[in-house]
Design a protein around this motif. Structure first.
Motif, PDB file in Angstrom:
ATOM      1  N   SER A  58       0.653  -1.056  -0.100  1.00 23.51           N
ATOM      2  CA  SER A  58       0.051   0.041   0.080  1.00 23.51           C
ATOM      3  C   SER A  58       0.885   1.339  -0.015  1.00 23.51           C
ATOM      4  O   SER A  58       0.467   2.162  -0.537  1.00 23.51           O
ATOM      5  N   TYR A 110      -7.033   5.303  -1.040  1.00 23.77           N
ATOM      6  CA  TYR A 110      -6.080   4.502  -0.381  1.00 23.77           C
ATOM      7  C   TYR A 110      -5.923   5.107   0.852  1.00 23.77           C
ATOM      8  O   TYR A 110      -5.712   4.036   1.907  1.00 23.77           O
ATOM      9  N   LYS A 165       0.677   4.067  -3.207  1.00 18.17           N
ATOM     10  CA  LYS A 165       0.254   5.762  -3.012  1.00 18.17           C
ATOM     11  C   LYS A 165       1.533   6.342  -3.682  1.00 18.17           C
ATOM     12  O   LYS A 165       1.095   7.398  -4.301  1.00 18.17           O
ATOM     13  N   THR A 205      -6.252   2.785   4.483  1.00 14.11           N
ATOM     14  CA  THR A 205      -5.383   2.774   5.755  1.00 14.11           C
ATOM     15  C   THR A 205      -5.858   3.099   6.906  1.00 14.11           C
ATOM     16  O   THR A 205      -5.722   2.576   7.911  1.00 14.11           O
ATOM     17  N   HIS A 213      -2.005  -3.079   3.944  1.00 14.74           N
ATOM     18  CA  HIS A 213      -2.010  -1.752   4.867  1.00 14.74           C
ATOM     19  C   HIS A 213      -1.295  -2.113   6.544  1.00 14.74           C
ATOM     20  O   HIS A 213      -0.995  -0.943   6.851  1.00 14.74           O
ATOM     21  N   GLU A 252       2.142  -1.440   6.081  1.00 14.95           N
ATOM     22  CA  GLU A 252       2.611  -0.061   6.165  1.00 14.95           C
ATOM     23  C   GLU A 252       2.473   0.514   7.455  1.00 14.95           C
ATOM     24  O   GLU A 252       3.299   1.606   7.988  1.00 14.95           O
ATOM     25  N   LEU A 253       1.433   0.326   8.170  1.00 16.66           N
ATOM     26  CA  LEU A 253       1.173   0.854   9.549  1.00 16.66           C
ATOM     27  C   LEU A 253       2.192   0.617  10.371  1.00 16.66           C
ATOM     28  O   LEU A 253       2.629   1.218  11.466  1.00 16.66           O
TER      29      LEU A 253
END
Length: 217
Positions: free
Chosen positions: A102, A143, A106, A147, A192, A195-196
């Motif tokens: 993700s 996106y 972006k 998230t 996601h 990513e977090l």
């Protein structure tokens, strides 16, 4: 057919897609035309940049994110964005836009938005548009919503991916009715979450023989 190396492997050996999504030899319910296409011959695409394919000079642009490797194609004032960008109807129909990374998804969309001199953009799913800036903005907003929904799902309480998927689907109004939809959307939530994790907004631990994600203070 030309494809980047990883996509070339999937096109040549389609079983890799359901294996990747399921994590093992997939059951019959995941061996559908959407997840297990017939094998096709493919040739490795050149490196990104200006190149000649089939007698035409094109510019290949790296837009990994939706897939681990993916190229958009520009020919003069026309941009084929591949699945780096989706049209408005597709974004509305599929709130959980598929991705394998993700963060890269972006970044790729944002880079396309910086291109100059593009008069017509063809998204991977949707109609051609003269408004590249608006298309990029709509995709980035979609996106970001995903998230945020994943983060909010974690903030409800520590949970594994499957429980978080249920929370996210509830928040975004998604109803899953097939095994394929579940594994695809599960992959989106997982992307996601990664990513977090890398942003330090959630943590990961093993609890009760499960991988559990929890909110970082």
């Amino acid at each position: 057919m030309f494809a980047p190396p990883l996509e070339d492997a999937v096109i040549t050996h389609p079983i890799l897609e359901p294996i990747t999504l399921f994590g093992a030899r997939p059951p019959r319910e995941l061996q559908t035309k959407f997840l297990l296409a017939p094998p096709s011959p493919a040739r490795l695409a050149p490196e990104p940049g200006l190149t000649r394919i089939g007698g035409a000079v094109v510019e290949l642009l790296e837009v990994a994110g939706h897939a681990s490797m993916m190229y958009a194609v520009r020919v003069g004032e026309v941009l084929y964005a591949a699945d780096a960008l989706f049209g408005g109807a597709a974004l509305a129909k599929h709130p959980l836009v598929f991705c394998q990374d993700s963060a890269l998804q972006k970044e790729a969309a944002a880079r396309l938005g910086e291109l100059e001199g593009v008069r017509v953009t063809l998204p991977g799913h949707g109609d051609p548009t003269p408004d590249l800036t608006g298309l990029v903005a709509a995709n980035l907003a979609a996106y970001a919503r995903t998230t945020a929904a994943v983060l909010e799902a974690v903030q409800v309480g520590a949970a594994g991916v499957d429980d978080l998927l249920v929370r996210v689907c509830g928040a975004l109004g998604v109803t899953m009715e097939s095994a394929g939809a579940v594994v695809l959307n599960r992959a989106v939530v997982s992307a996601h979450l990664t990513e977090l994790l890398e942003r330090g907004e959630v943590g990961l631990r093993v609890a009760g023989n499960r991988l559990v994600f929890f909110p970082e203070a």
